[in-house]
Design a protein around this motif. Structure first.
Motif: not given
Length: 213
Positions: A156, A159, A165
């Motif tokens: 995560q 990104w 996100n």
């Protein structure tokens, strides 16, 4: 039947703990699993890999109830947007029942006295899908050869699409494996403290949103 207060989920989780112990998981692996919703065998797998490869991995935890379903259901796929329910399971669009997956937040390799980030994401900046670097691919493939609930997508933190996100939330649970030592954390504030203590870049704004590119 009086006195039988344990749920089916409790019995399944107990069976998973026994299977994990037979596979080599320790009492500490089981303790961590009970706190985080991971499977104890998967805790063992991740900490062993991190210790052997001088890697630091941070995950967002699945629903606690998921620990009774690892190894019984496949991991929630990357294309499934529905959130897992209180059971730790989610049904995909095709009717397949899946267990809440392990979301990698970030990955780093120890170099000298610090850590170097290993982006686990498409090489093309900001892309959600695409080829990963050889180093990132090798780490995740090594994990997935052994994990009961396999990694389904990239990290995560890496990104860089701030609009899409998910960011971090105050009540999220996290689990870090710092060179093989597992450390559960409650909440985004605790995770931010861990990042800063270890000299890791914190990519989230005070609102919890990712800062983007």
């Amino acid at each position: 039947m009086s006195g039988l207060t344990a749920s089916i989920g409790d019995h399944l989780a107990f069976q998973r703990e026994g299977a994990a112990a037979r596979a080599g998981a320790t009492a500490e692996d089981t303790r961590i699993a009970r706190l985080t919703g991971f499977d104890p065998q998967d805790v063992m797998t991740i900490r062993t890999l991190c210790a052997a490869r001088a890697v630091l991995l941070v995950f967002r935890c699945p629903n606690l109830a998921a620990r009774s379903l690892h190894g019984l259901l496949p991991a929630k796929t990357a294309v499934t947007s529905t959130k897992s329910g209180s059971s730790g399971a989610v049904m995909g669009a095709n009717g397949l029942l899946m267990v809440s997956d392990y979301d990698i937040m970030g990955c780093w390799r120890q170099e000298g006295s610090g850590f170097r980030r290993i982006p686990i994401t498409a090489v093309a900046p900001g892309a959600k899908y695409g080829a990963w670097s050889a180093e990132a691919r090798e780490i995740v493939q090594a994990l997935n050869r052994q994990l009961l609930t396999r990694i389904q997508h990239g990290a995560q933190d890496d990104w860089l699409d701030a609009e899409k996100n998910r960011g971090v939330k105050p009540d999220d649970g996290f689990l870090a494996f710092r060179l093989g030592v597992a450390e559960p954390m409650e909440g985004a504030a605790a995770l931010e403290g861990f990042y800063r203590l270890n000299g890791l870049d914190w990519p989230y704004l005070p609102t919890g949103r990712h800062r983007g590119r």
